[in-house]
Design a protein around this motif. Sequence first.
Motif, PDB file in Angstrom:
ATOM      1  N   THR A  22       0.839  -1.200   0.000  1.00 47.90           N
ATOM      2  CA  THR A  22       0.000   0.000   0.000  1.00 47.90           C
ATOM      3  C   THR A  22       0.871   1.247   0.000  1.00 47.90           C
ATOM      4  N   ASN A  84      -1.640   0.709  -8.098  1.00 51.96           N
ATOM      5  CA  ASN A  84      -2.484   0.466  -6.928  1.00 51.96           C
ATOM      6  C   ASN A  84      -3.121  -0.912  -7.059  1.00 51.96           C
ATOM      7  N   GLY A  86      -5.250  -2.316  -5.109  1.00 51.88           N
ATOM      8  CA  GLY A  86      -6.586  -2.406  -4.527  1.00 51.88           C
ATOM      9  C   GLY A  86      -6.665  -3.409  -3.390  1.00 51.88           C
ATOM     10  N   ALA A  89      -3.585  -5.668  -2.018  1.00 48.84           N
ATOM     11  CA  ALA A  89      -2.364  -5.069  -1.465  1.00 48.84           C
ATOM     12  C   ALA A  89      -1.685  -5.949  -0.426  1.00 48.84           C
ATOM     13  N   GLY A 114      -8.486  -1.131  -7.376  1.00 45.38           N
ATOM     14  CA  GLY A 114      -7.224  -0.461  -7.669  1.00 45.38           C
ATOM     15  C   GLY A 114      -7.187   0.034  -9.096  1.00 45.38           C
TER      16      GLY A 114
END
Length: 196
Positions: A22, A84, A86, A89, A114
């Motif tokens: 993250t 990312n 989402g 992570a 993400g």
Amino acid sequence: MDLLLIRHGQSAGNVAGLLNATEQDGLTDHGLQQAANLRSTIERLGLKADRVYSSPWKRALQTTEVLFRDKCSWNLDPRLGETNPGRFASWKAAEFREKYPEFGKRLSDRYEGGESHLELAARSINWLEEEFLPLADTTGLLVAVCHAGPISVISQYLLSIPLSLFPNVLVPNASLTLFRRNEHSDGFHLQIAGFS
């Protein structure tokens, strides 16, 4: 203008083998030491930053702080963040690949909650085109402290490697990738690749 891409030092997520972790994933003690060593390497190579940009993700920002805290200011730019992942992570990368073996064959595959690698590429290239390329004909050094994903996208762009081959340029933690303006063309040449 030359471009120095710096990947952050080792993070807790790297040690755990997480997918991308993250934005709050911080450096380990070893990662902090890597950043300190990288600062010495940059000084030894005589690389002096005229402009510095950093991903706001914690591990990149911590690296930036070690490298430049008493040398210059920097700009935080979310376009330099990692993909990312989402809700994935906290997943280990190996477990994710085992459960979703087809994921990533298309750059448009999006992590639930993400983003996709295509979205990562779009924002990384947008950063390059807005912050670096307009300065390409000037002298100096622009530095971006970020992650493996943006470094691969930007490197592939500057080396004319198709995005369909992403990730084609993979660099280790706490490494330097230096592009210099090619005096004989409008392009760039890779002088240092993933040096740590």
